[in-house]
Every structure is written in structure tokens, then in C-alpha cells.
Scaffold this active site. Structure first.
Site, PDB file in Angstrom:
ATOM      1  N   ARG A  37       6.497  17.860  47.958  1.00 20.81           N
ATOM      2  CA  ARG A  37       7.217  17.395  49.143  1.00 20.81           C
ATOM      3  C   ARG A  37       8.142  18.452  49.736  1.00 20.81           C
ATOM      4  O   ARG A  37       8.517  18.362  50.900  1.00 20.81           O
ATOM      5  CB  ARG A  37       8.022  16.145  48.794  1.00 20.81           C
ATOM      6  CG  ARG A  37       7.161  14.937  48.485  1.00 20.81           C
ATOM      7  CD  ARG A  37       7.979  13.714  48.146  1.00 20.81           C
ATOM      8  NE  ARG A  37       8.716  13.862  46.891  1.00 20.81           N
ATOM      9  CZ  ARG A  37       9.421  12.904  46.317  1.00 20.81           C
ATOM     10  NH1 ARG A  37       9.511  11.717  46.899  1.00 20.81           N
ATOM     11  NH2 ARG A  37      10.050  13.116  45.182  1.00 20.81           N
ATOM     12  N   TYR A 176      10.175   4.389  33.683  1.00 18.48           N
ATOM     13  CA  TYR A 176       9.488   5.666  33.493  1.00 18.48           C
ATOM     14  C   TYR A 176       8.526   5.582  32.309  1.00 18.48           C
ATOM     15  O   TYR A 176       7.372   6.029  32.396  1.00 18.48           O
ATOM     16  CB  TYR A 176      10.534   6.757  33.269  1.00 18.48           C
ATOM     17  CG  TYR A 176       9.986   8.133  32.998  1.00 18.48           C
ATOM     18  CD1 TYR A 176       9.490   8.920  34.025  1.00 18.48           C
ATOM     19  CD2 TYR A 176       9.981   8.665  31.701  1.00 18.48           C
ATOM     20  CE1 TYR A 176       9.005  10.196  33.781  1.00 18.48           C
ATOM     21  CE2 TYR A 176       9.501   9.942  31.444  1.00 18.48           C
ATOM     22  CZ  TYR A 176       9.012  10.698  32.482  1.00 18.48           C
ATOM     23  OH  TYR A 176       8.522  11.947  32.236  1.00 18.48           O
ATOM     24  N   LYS A 180       4.423   6.061  32.421  1.00 21.46           N
ATOM     25  CA  LYS A 180       3.726   7.092  31.657  1.00 21.46           C
ATOM     26  C   LYS A 180       2.737   6.485  30.662  1.00 21.46           C
ATOM     27  O   LYS A 180       1.674   7.056  30.406  1.00 21.46           O
ATOM     28  CB  LYS A 180       4.732   7.993  30.937  1.00 21.46           C
ATOM     29  CG  LYS A 180       5.557   8.870  31.877  1.00 21.46           C
ATOM     30  CD  LYS A 180       4.683   9.802  32.706  1.00 21.46           C
ATOM     31  CE  LYS A 180       5.514  10.799  33.515  1.00 21.46           C
ATOM     32  NZ  LYS A 180       4.671  11.729  34.314  1.00 21.46           N
TER      33      LYS A 180
END
Length: 279
Positions: A37, A176, A180
Site C-alpha cells: 500500500r 490475529y 493465521k
């Protein structure tokens, strides 16, 4: 140069693990598209990568083919793609452009990721969704976009940068960890689907690594506990039996090996690069 003529697309390629992987794949002869980005970071990284490209040394006498032609060495190239992996339409457009610039993409490194800590009771639905979008859904978008190119070429390597958080639990980062774990599950399922297509799918699971994410974690520990930077770093390294933070080159070496033609029997694996933290 085992990857000569291959094209690798690396998300989160402007810094940290992604940039280290770009260096490693370039050294093996692949051309790379680094995506992310931050346009400025990508351009700076691309400049550094282009400066690192070294022409292979000529050794002995060149071998000609039966028609008398002398093989030429295709030098690796570097391209940049400003991209938000959570934007499905933008992802598909980016892979079309990448193919036009450097040829079919046959290596995909899903490295873009983000970790924002929060106790579970304070994890909002928006926080939860953000972690899934960046760490899991982005890999889904990129993999769907690249598969037609790999299937047409009859060869491919997909490597997902998961984490030891995809193999075990960590407190205060439940969203998170869930994302994952999902990425590891996606790796295993897709590896089985593509097992007869000459396309391998693996996950590399680093422990705490010297990246921006870990620097943010160190800053958070310092702010919340009043510990010094050295103490905060030691706390993160304590879970590693080697008593150190993993280096980005450690991760890149594992990724580069999985991308080689010689690793064709390795698929569906989740390889921990963590000094023995997970066995």
C-alpha cells in the site's frame, strides 16, 4: 539460477520479510513484482533491488543447441504494484498488469499482514474483521487471481507467510491468531486440491522476527509496562530456545528453498522458522 525465467509476486514486498524474500528470489534468477500500500516504500525498495542485480558469471564455453543458437541468460527484473490485498477487484487487476509487465506469475508469496493486539473482551467486531481481511482474505484474493496463470503454465509455487501464531496460541492477539490458523488451514486444503497440478502450496511460520510488527509490539510493551526497549526485546526473544529474534533473512531462505523446482515434493507443510519454539 534455478528460478531463471520465473516471475514472483510478493505482497507486503516493500520492507521486512517481503523485501528479504524479493532479494533471495532475485538472487536465484526470478523477476519479482513487489506489492503493497505504501508507494514510496515500494519505489525505494525497487531501487535497492535493481541495484543488487548482478549478471551471472560466464563459466567455460557456452553450449549451443542443435540449431547452433547460443542460449541467452534472462536477467531478472523488478516491478512495483501499489495494492491493497483486501480489495478483490484491485487484486485481480494487479495480477493482470503484472503478467503484462514481467510475464506469467508462477510464484506467489502471500506476505501482507498486520497484527493489532487487544484482549479478547475488548476485541471489537471491526478489529476482528480487519485482522481476517488483511491476514487471511487477502491471501484468498491473491491466490484466486494467480491460479489461472499457474495452471496455464503447468507449474507454480504458493508460499503463505503465516506465523507461529498459526500453530499455537498467543494471548491478547486472538483475532490475529485465528486469522493465521485460517491461513495454515487454507494452505493444507489448497495443497491437496493442486497436488496433481505441479503446483505446491506451503506455509512458512516465523516466530518473533525483526520487522515493523515486532517493533510495534516492543513499543506497546514499553508503553504498557514501563520496561526499557532492551527488556521488551528480551521478553519477546524469551520464547525462542535460541534466545534471539528471528532475522528476515532466516525466513527468506526458507521461502526461497520452497520456491525451487527441487522442492516439488514439499506441499501442504507449515514450516516453523522460530529457533525451536514450535516442534
Amino acid at each position: 539460477m534455478p528460478l531463471q525465467g520465473r516471475h514472483a509476486f510478493i505482497t507486503g514486498g516493500g520492507r521486512g520479510i517481503g523485501l528479504a524474500c524479493a532479494r533471495a528470489l532475485l538472487a536465484q534468477g526470478a523477476s519479482v513484482t513487489i506489492a503493497g500500500r505504501d508507494a514510496a516504500a515500494l519505489e525505494n525498495a525497487a531501487t535497492t533491488l535493481r541495484a543488487s542485480i548482478v549478471a551471472p558469471r560466464k563459466t567455460g564455453n557456452p553450449v549451443s543447441d542443435p540449431l547452433g543458437r547460443t542460449p541467452t541468460i534472462q536477467m531478472p527484473r523488478v516491478a512495483v504494484s501499489v495494492l491493497d490485498v483486501t480489495d478483490e477487484a484491485a487484486v485481480h487487476a494487479a495480477f493482470t498488469t503484472a503478467q503484462q509487465q514481467l510475464g506469467p506469475v508462477t510464484i506467489l508469496l502471500n506476505n501482507a499482514g498486520q497484527a493489532q493486539p487487544a484482549p479478547f473482551a475488548k476485541t471489537t467486531s471491526q478489529h476482528w474483521q480487519n485482522m481476517l481481511d488483511v491476514n487471511l482474505t487477502g491471501a484468498f484474493h491473491c491466490t484466486q487471481a494467480v491460479l489461472p496463470q499457474m495452471l496455464e503454465q503447468g507449474w507454480g509455487r504458493i508460499v503463505n507467510i503465516a506465523s507461529t501464531a498459526g500453530l499455537k496460541g498467543y494471548k491478547y492477539v486472538s483475532a490475529y491468531v485465528a486469522a493465521k490458523h485460517g491461513l495454515v488451514g487454507l494452505t493444507r486444503a489448497l495443497a491437496l486440491e493442486l497436488a496433481t497440478k505441479n503446483i505446491t502450496v506451503n506455509a512458512v511460520c516465523p516466530g518473533y522476527t525483526e520487522t515493523d510488527i515486532v517493533q510495534d509490539a516492543i513499543a506497546n510493551i514499553m508503553q504498557k509496562t514501563g520496561r526499557s526497549e532492551e527488556q521488551a526485546r528480551a521478553e519477546l526473544a524469551a520464547g525462542n530456545p535460541q534466545q534471539r529474534l528471528v532475522q528476515v533473512e532466516d525466513v527468506a531462505n526458507a521461502v526461497a528453498w520452497l520456491c525451487q523446482p527441487a522442492s516439488s515434493a514439499m506441499t501442504g507443510q507449515s514450516i516453523a522458522v522460530a529457533g525451536g519454539e514450535v516442534m
